[in-house]
Design an enzyme around this catalytic site. Structure first.
Site, PDB file in Angstrom:
ATOM      1  N   SER A 149       1.022  -1.665   0.030  1.00  0.00           N
ATOM      2  CA  SER A 149      -0.187   0.027   0.154  1.00  0.00           C
ATOM      3  C   SER A 149       1.076   1.181   0.068  1.00  0.00           C
ATOM      4  O   SER A 149       2.344   1.293   0.713  1.00  0.00           O
ATOM      5  CB  SER A 149      -0.685   0.030   1.085  1.00  0.00           C
ATOM      6  OG  SER A 149      -2.246   1.838   1.334  1.00  0.00           O
ATOM      7  N   TYR A 162      -1.407  -1.025  10.333  1.00  0.00           N
ATOM      8  CA  TYR A 162      -1.276  -0.719   8.579  1.00  0.00           C
ATOM      9  C   TYR A 162      -0.443  -0.520   7.895  1.00  0.00           C
ATOM     10  O   TYR A 162       0.764  -1.233   7.578  1.00  0.00           O
ATOM     11  CB  TYR A 162      -3.158   0.026   7.919  1.00  0.00           C
ATOM     12  CG  TYR A 162      -3.334  -0.440   7.197  1.00  0.00           C
ATOM     13  CD1 TYR A 162      -3.986  -1.427   6.424  1.00  0.00           C
ATOM     14  CD2 TYR A 162      -2.774   0.183   6.573  1.00  0.00           C
ATOM     15  CE1 TYR A 162      -4.273  -2.031   4.998  1.00  0.00           C
ATOM     16  CE2 TYR A 162      -2.972   0.199   4.348  1.00  0.00           C
ATOM     17  CZ  TYR A 162      -3.811  -0.805   4.011  1.00  0.00           C
ATOM     18  OH  TYR A 162      -4.274  -1.135   3.543  1.00  0.00           O
TER      19      TYR A 162
HETATM   20  P1  NAP Z   1     -11.741  -5.301   0.941  1.00  0.00           P
HETATM   21  O1  NAP Z   1     -12.696  -5.181  -0.331  1.00  0.00           O
HETATM   22  O2  NAP Z   1     -12.002  -5.299   2.433  1.00  0.00           O
HETATM   23  O3  NAP Z   1     -11.615  -6.808   1.096  1.00  0.00           O
HETATM   24  C1  NAP Z   1     -10.643  -7.734   1.541  1.00  0.00           C
HETATM   25  C2  NAP Z   1     -10.598  -9.796   0.962  1.00  0.00           C
HETATM   26  O4  NAP Z   1      -9.731 -10.170   1.710  1.00  0.00           O
HETATM   27  C3  NAP Z   1     -11.965 -10.105   1.209  1.00  0.00           C
HETATM   28  O5  NAP Z   1     -12.139 -10.579   0.320  1.00  0.00           O
HETATM   29  C4  NAP Z   1     -11.906 -10.361   2.606  1.00  0.00           C
HETATM   30  O6  NAP Z   1     -12.761 -11.717   3.189  1.00  0.00           O
HETATM   31  C5  NAP Z   1     -10.800 -10.939   2.569  1.00  0.00           C
HETATM   32  N1  NAP Z   1     -10.001 -11.613   4.089  1.00  0.00           N
HETATM   33  C6  NAP Z   1      -9.921 -10.128   5.046  1.00  0.00           C
HETATM   34  N2  NAP Z   1      -9.017 -11.046   5.746  1.00  0.00           N
HETATM   35  C7  NAP Z   1      -9.050 -12.429   5.986  1.00  0.00           C
HETATM   36  C8  NAP Z   1      -8.760 -13.159   6.266  1.00  0.00           C
HETATM   37  N3  NAP Z   1      -7.838 -13.756   7.418  1.00  0.00           N
HETATM   38  N4  NAP Z   1      -8.794 -14.583   6.142  1.00  0.00           N
HETATM   39  C9  NAP Z   1      -9.083 -14.733   4.107  1.00  0.00           C
HETATM   40  N5  NAP Z   1      -9.644 -13.644   3.609  1.00  0.00           N
HETATM   41  C10 NAP Z   1      -9.468 -12.354   4.422  1.00  0.00           C
HETATM   42  O7  NAP Z   1     -10.167  -5.007  -0.007  1.00  0.00           O
HETATM   43  P2  NAP Z   1      -9.390  -4.805  -0.566  1.00  0.00           P
HETATM   44  O8  NAP Z   1      -9.692  -3.082  -0.751  1.00  0.00           O
HETATM   45  O9  NAP Z   1     -10.012  -4.789  -2.019  1.00  0.00           O
HETATM   46  O10 NAP Z   1      -8.108  -4.819  -0.402  1.00  0.00           O
HETATM   47  C11 NAP Z   1      -7.126  -5.398  -1.016  1.00  0.00           C
HETATM   48  C12 NAP Z   1      -6.143  -5.679  -0.258  1.00  0.00           C
HETATM   49  O11 NAP Z   1      -5.507  -4.514  -1.031  1.00  0.00           O
HETATM   50  C13 NAP Z   1      -5.360  -5.819   0.665  1.00  0.00           C
HETATM   51  O12 NAP Z   1      -4.430  -6.119   1.613  1.00  0.00           O
HETATM   52  C14 NAP Z   1      -5.373  -4.284   1.501  1.00  0.00           C
HETATM   53  O13 NAP Z   1      -4.800  -3.573   2.542  1.00  0.00           O
HETATM   54  C15 NAP Z   1      -5.299  -3.584   0.023  1.00  0.00           C
HETATM   55  N6  NAP Z   1      -5.143  -2.296  -0.772  1.00  0.00           N
HETATM   56  C16 NAP Z   1      -6.564  -1.868  -0.109  1.00  0.00           C
HETATM   57  C17 NAP Z   1      -5.916  -0.524  -0.669  1.00  0.00           C
HETATM   58  C18 NAP Z   1      -7.996   0.271  -1.266  1.00  0.00           C
HETATM   59  O14 NAP Z   1      -7.668   1.561  -0.993  1.00  0.00           O
HETATM   60  N7  NAP Z   1      -8.643  -0.507  -1.172  1.00  0.00           N
HETATM   61  C19 NAP Z   1      -4.749   0.955  -0.993  1.00  0.00           C
HETATM   62  C20 NAP Z   1      -3.881   0.346  -0.549  1.00  0.00           C
HETATM   63  C21 NAP Z   1      -3.704  -1.255  -0.716  1.00  0.00           C
HETATM   64  P3  NAP Z   1     -14.519 -11.788   3.059  1.00  0.00           P
HETATM   65  O15 NAP Z   1     -15.206 -11.051   2.296  1.00  0.00           O
HETATM   66  O16 NAP Z   1     -14.480 -13.583   3.546  1.00  0.00           O
HETATM   67  O17 NAP Z   1     -14.705 -11.142   4.627  1.00  0.00           O
END
Ligand code: NAP
Length: 248
Positions: A149, A162
């Protein structure tokens, strides 16, 4: 090389995408399937969303299976990798995407919060990578992409745990990349800025400070991950789809 393999460069490969039921992981699973990979769609609690992601892939003629596992737990990870192998084959492409964001101030973050975020975001990358590496090394080909990130680079807006978890992912990426470069296995990080997902939309941020003027889409991040899954000469790098927030 046949036309098919040019259009579908990941034909015959098995991909495991952690946290693929929603958001960036879901878009990555679809992008890899479009390039020919058979995909394990991991989730922790949202079985319906994971099934829907698999159905979206199947509707385009791809193959995907949903596998429940909490990737912060070693026993779950062992089951996840064994189940993926049983249903699809050995994992050749691993996308460590699962993560959580606890929006907390300096004063709010407790030891329990620290442990939970580090386990879900950082320990998970170590556990799943260790679990798939024996087969990847035996096969002499592998691609590992870790979701970091902007928070790793500038601190970010979520919280200390985080930012530390996402910076730790860069260290893990550098370690594995340097050790595995001679074995046909590349290891890279993707460091998105603000992306419109459940997580990104829940941070209370606006697009005001993003030079491009908007949040990114999950598909724009997935496009970068898919490139890294194809490329055999890029390793140990961080690619930052962040709308110009932190020019790298
Ligand atoms: P999201 O919409 O909150 O989705 C999170 C996903 O991770 C869901 O599929 C969830 O499963 C799964 N998950 C969470 N904890 C888990 C665990 N312990 N074991 C297995 N699966 C788990 O997140 P996102 O925005 O797509 O982010 C994806 C990645 O990109 C993350 O690592 C995040 O830190 C990174 N990121 C995101 C952003 C942003 O702005 N969105 C920016 C930078 C980096 P369930 O559906 O079953 O809950």
């Amino acid at each position: 090389m046949s036309t098919t393999s040019i259009e579908r460069p990941l034909d015959g490969r098995v991909a495991l995408v952690t946290g693929a039921s929603r958001g960036i992981g879901r878009a990555v699973a679809i992008a890899l399937a479009r390039q020919g990979a058979r995909v394990a769609v991991n989730y922790v609690q949202n079985a319906q969303a994971a099934a829907e992601a698999c159905a979206a892939i199947a509707a385009e003629g791809g193959r995907a299976v949903a596998v429940q596992a909490d990737v912060s737990l070693a026993a779950d990870v062992a089951r996840l990798v064994a189940e993926t192998r049983r249903q699809l084959g050995d994992v050749a492409i691993l996308v460590n995407n699962a993560g959580i964001a606890r929006l907390q101030s300096i004063e709010q973050a407790t030891e329990d919060d620290w442990d939970a975020v580090i386990a879900a975001n950082l320990k998970s990358v170590f556990l799943v990578t260790q679990a798939v590496l024996p087969a990847m090394r035996a096969g002499g080909w592998g691609r590992i992409v870790n979701l970091s990130s902007t928070a790793a680079q500038v601190g970010g807006i979520v919280g200390p745990h985080y930012a530390a978890s996402k910076a730790g992912i860069l260290g893990l990426t550098h370690f594995y990349a340097s050790r595995l470069a001679g074995e046909g296995i590349t290891v890279n990080a993707v460091a998105p800025g603000l992306i419109a997902t459940d997580m990104g939309d829940g941070l209370g941020a606006t697009a005001a400070r993003i030079p491009v003027g908007r949040f990114g889409t999950a598909e724009e991040v997935a496009d970068v991950v898919a490139m890294l899954a194809r490329n055999g000469y890029l390793t140990g790098q961080t690619v930052s789809p962040n709308g110009g927030m932190y020019p790298t």
